[in-house]
Each structure stands twice: as C-alpha cells, then as structure tokens.
Design an enzyme around this catalytic site. Structure first.
Site, short mmCIF file in Angstrom:
data_model
loop_
_atom_site.label_atom_id
_atom_site.label_comp_id
_atom_site.label_asym_id
_atom_site.label_seq_id
_atom_site.Cartn_x
_atom_site.Cartn_y
_atom_site.Cartn_z
N TYR A 141 0.84 -1.21 0.00
CA TYR A 141 0.00 0.00 0.00
C TYR A 141 0.87 1.26 0.00
CZ TYR A 141 -3.05 3.64 2.07
OH TYR A 141 -3.73 4.82 2.34
N ASN A 170 -3.02 10.14 10.12
CA ASN A 170 -4.12 9.20 10.37
C ASN A 170 -5.41 10.00 10.52
OD1 ASN A 170 -1.60 7.86 10.97
ND2 ASN A 170 -2.84 6.20 11.76
N1 LIG Z 1 -8.16 7.38 6.37
C1 LIG Z 1 -6.88 7.68 6.52
O1 LIG Z 1 -6.37 7.77 7.64
C2 LIG Z 1 -6.02 7.95 5.31
C3 LIG Z 1 -4.67 8.27 5.50
C4 LIG Z 1 -3.86 8.50 4.39
C5 LIG Z 1 -4.39 8.45 3.11
N2 LIG Z 1 -5.70 8.11 2.95
C6 LIG Z 1 -6.22 8.04 1.58
O2 LIG Z 1 -7.40 8.81 1.46
C7 LIG Z 1 -8.27 8.20 0.49
C8 LIG Z 1 -9.65 8.00 1.09
O3 LIG Z 1 -9.53 7.10 2.20
P1 LIG Z 1 -10.73 6.82 3.20
O4 LIG Z 1 -10.14 6.64 4.54
O5 LIG Z 1 -11.81 7.83 2.99
O6 LIG Z 1 -11.20 5.38 2.71
P2 LIG Z 1 -12.62 4.81 2.20
O7 LIG Z 1 -12.43 3.35 1.98
O8 LIG Z 1 -13.71 5.25 3.08
O9 LIG Z 1 -12.75 5.54 0.80
C9 LIG Z 1 -12.26 5.01 -0.41
C10 LIG Z 1 -13.41 5.06 -1.42
O10 LIG Z 1 -12.93 4.62 -2.68
C11 LIG Z 1 -13.84 3.67 -3.22
N3 LIG Z 1 -13.04 2.78 -4.06
C12 LIG Z 1 -12.08 1.90 -3.65
N4 LIG Z 1 -11.55 1.28 -4.73
C13 LIG Z 1 -12.17 1.80 -5.82
C14 LIG Z 1 -12.06 1.55 -7.21
N5 LIG Z 1 -11.20 0.65 -7.69
N6 LIG Z 1 -12.86 2.24 -8.07
C15 LIG Z 1 -13.75 3.16 -7.59
N7 LIG Z 1 -13.90 3.42 -6.27
C16 LIG Z 1 -13.12 2.74 -5.41
C17 LIG Z 1 -14.46 2.98 -2.04
O11 LIG Z 1 -15.73 2.40 -2.33
C18 LIG Z 1 -14.58 4.13 -1.04
O12 LIG Z 1 -15.79 4.83 -1.21
C19 LIG Z 1 -7.58 6.92 0.03
O13 LIG Z 1 -6.88 7.19 -1.15
C20 LIG Z 1 -6.61 6.64 1.16
O14 LIG Z 1 -5.49 5.88 0.72
C21 LIG Z 1 -6.52 7.87 4.00
#
Ligand SMILES: NC(=O)c1ccc[n+]([C@@H]2O[C@H](COP(=O)([O-])OP(=O)(O)OC[C@H]3O[C@@H](n4cnc5c(N)ncnc54)[C@H](O)[C@@H]3O)[C@@H](O)[C@H]2O)c1
Length: 318
Positions: A141, A170
């Site tokens: 990842y 986070n």
């Molecule tokens: N939550 C955290 O702490 C955090 C930290 C660093 C980075 N991020 C990044 O932020 C972004 C959002 O994360 P989040 O925590 O809201 O997660 P989340 O899982 O709630 O959101 C991800 C969304 O993307 C959609 N998705 C996943 N794969 C897909 C695909 N192949 N095609 C279309 N849609 C797809 C999912 O259905 C979901 O709605 C991500 O890129 C994640 O890597 C999150």
C-alpha cells in the site's frame, strides 16, 4: 466549476463532496462502493457507480466537463495490500493511470491526490517527518501511494498536468472506515460504546498523528484553490515528488494508550484495555511536520484531538 471526486462515497471523499457542494461547485462522484456507502453520497452530486480501472471511465469524462479531479478512490487496507499486492496495485496504480490518461485526453486543469504521510516515509529517524525526508514504504500500500506520486510528477512534468499530493496523517472522524489508517479510533470508540473491551496490540506506546477529517477537507479546498491560482509548474528538469507534496497532520504524536484514555473519558467506558501480541511490521512512531502546508497553502489543523474524538464518538453513538 465541475469537480470529479473519486471515492466520493467513502469516508474522506464524502465529507469533501459535502463541502464542495456547499461551496457551490458541481460535483461528479465515481465510486465502485467497495468500501464506500450509498448513504454517504450527497444527493446534489452526480454519481457513477464505476471502478476507476474500468475503460468506461472515459464515458464520464466524455459526458461531463471535468475541470479538476480530486482522487480519493483507493484500496486503503494495509493488511489487504500485504495479502494481495496485485489487487492493491490494480486499484491504486492501474486505477490512477486510467484516471490520469483521461485527465490528459480531456484537458483536466489539475489533480489533487490523497497520499499518505503515514506510510511513504517508513520509520523516520527524526521526528516530526518533513516532506523531504527519505522515503521507505514498508507495505505494498505504501509503495503504491509513493509510486502514484512519481506518476503524478511525471504527468506534471511531461504532460503539463498540475497536481498537489496531500500526504495525510491518520485521519479520523464521522463516517470513518475501521479498515483505514486511523481505524483504531472507530474500532475503540464502537467497542467502548457497547461496553466491550478493546484490544491494544503491543505495549500501546506506538505513536501516530491523528488529524480530524474536517481539517483534511479544508486542506483539499485550499489545494484546489492553489491549483486554480496557477503557478504550479515544473522546472526544466521536471518535477520532483516533494515539490507539490504537503503533509496534512497535526505535528503531534499520540500513543495508542493515550488515545484509549481519551476515548475512555469521552465514552464513559469503565474497563481497562486488553493487551495482545505486537503486530509485525507496524511502525513504532510517526508524526508529521506540517510547516510546508502552513507556509504554502495557508493550512493549519484547527480541531484539537479531544474535540475531534468527541465529535466522532457522537457520530458513532448515532
Ligand atoms: N483514512 C486515513 O487515515 C487515510 C490516511 C492516508 C491516506 N488516505 C487516503 O485517502 C483516500 C480515502 O480514504 P478513506 O479513509 O476515505 O477510505 P474509504 O475506503 O472510506 O474511501 C475510499 C473510497 O474509494 C472507493 N473505491 C475503492 N476502490 C475503488 C475503485 N477501484 N474504483 C472506484 N472506487 C473505489 C471505495 O468504495 C470508497 O468509497 C484513500 O486514497 C486513502 O489511501 C486515508
């Protein structure tokens, strides 16, 4: 302005869509609902239930006149990426490329990318970690997030597609996914509200930087503004990944034990934690230097941890 938010049914993406709609933008959402929820979707946004890897994504670009893309769709589960690195790369690398090729073909003006400050640096030797620190992702990842930044820098330098990468710490808050990088907040909060004992893996002295989702949304709005203002261009030698990358965190580290204590106070839980075996490959300590985002985007975190946790528990309690 028309903005495509990928992952707009997810935790961070849906909070962002709400803010963009409130600001009067036209919003298009692409999400395959793999972890996102239909109930998170803002009714004012046009929704396409689609995988970002699907060739049909081009139809969305053909039909809509997308000015900017905000890319939040991703496979977000670190452990899943270890178990199935091919699936992680499919969504996080091939999905990004499908998106960027459409951005290039359809004249998109800029991209904001959700990267991760929690995984791209590995275990920093000095804290807080600044953008220019050496990179050392320790999971597929992390590799896919860092690789995405290299592709973005390539598209910016060679294809003239400006971008900003926000390296989140986070992220926690309402609609949080328990599988995400700050999943511990949702897991502990839910358990404590039910009177169940949460398990702390290891000694609980692992340190992370917890940033409230509302602050992360504000960083995205400022990044979009910065792209609109222009001036994001690479020098003659091309773009380097740190040029347009910004850490989005609080600059403060919080241990899991401390988080447990805060959530205990807020939920009124009366028990003690149970300690389980340490999780292999987990970082010991990371928190982010957020000075660059302050200086160049005018962004600072505003929601203090206790208040953010209180709002999250209120949401979890329903
Ligand atoms: N939550 C955290 O702490 C955090 C930290 C660093 C980075 N991020 C990044 O932020 C972004 C959002 O994360 P989040 O925590 O809201 O997660 P989340 O899982 O709630 O959101 C991800 C969304 O993307 C959609 N998705 C996943 N794969 C897909 C695909 N192949 N095609 C279309 N849609 C797809 C999912 O259905 C979901 O709605 C991500 O890129 C994640 O890597 C999150």
């Amino acid at each position: 302005m028309q903005i495509l938010v990928t992952g707009g049914a997810g935790f961070i993406g849906s909070n962002l869509v709400d803010a963009l709609v409130d600001e009067g933008h036209e919003v298009v959402v692409v999400d395959n609902l793999s972890s996102g929820k239909r109930e998170n979707l803002n009714p004012a946004a046009r929704f396409y239930e689609l995988d970002i890897c699907d060739p049909m994504l081009e139809e969305v670009f053909r039909k809509e006149k997308i000015d900017y893309v905000n890319h939040h769709a991703a496979q977000i589960d670190v452990r899943h990426s270890v178990a199935d690195p091919v699936d992680d790369a499919r969504a996080n690398i091939l999905g990004l490329l499908n998106l960027l090729e459409n951005c290039r073909k359809y004249g998109v003006k800029g991209v904001v990318f959700a990267s991760s400050g929690g995984v791209v640096y590995g275990e920093p030797t000095k804290l807080p970690a600044a953008e220019k620190f050496p990179k050392g992702p320790q999971s597929p990842y992390g590799v896919s997030k860092l690789t995405s930044e290299f592709y973005l820098a390539y598209y910016a330098g060679v294809m003239n597609l400006p971008y900003i990468a926000l390296r989140y710490a986070n992220v926690y808050g309402p609609r949080q996914d328990p599988h995400g990088e700050a999943g511990v907040v949702a897991i502990f909060g839910q358990k404590m509200l039910r009177g169940e004992t949460p398990v702390i893996y290891g000694d609980g002295e692992q340190v992370r930087d917890y940033v409230y989702v509302g602050d992360v949304v504000r960083a995205n709005l400022l990044a979009l503004k910065r792209l609109q203002e222009g001036g994001i261009s690479c020098g003659s030698g091309g773009c380097a990944i740190n040029d347009f990358a910004y850490n989005i965190g609080t600059g403060e580290g919080t241990s899991v034990n401390r988080l447990f204590e805060l959530l205990k106070e807020i939920t009124g839980f009366t028990g003690e934690p149970e300690y389980g075996p340490e999780r292999k490959g987990e970082l010991r300590k990371i928190y982010l230097d957020v000075g660059k985002a302050k200086a160049e985007l005018g962004w600072e975190p505003e929601v203090e941890l206790r208040e953010g946790l209180r709002r999250t528990v209120e949401y979890l309690a329903g």
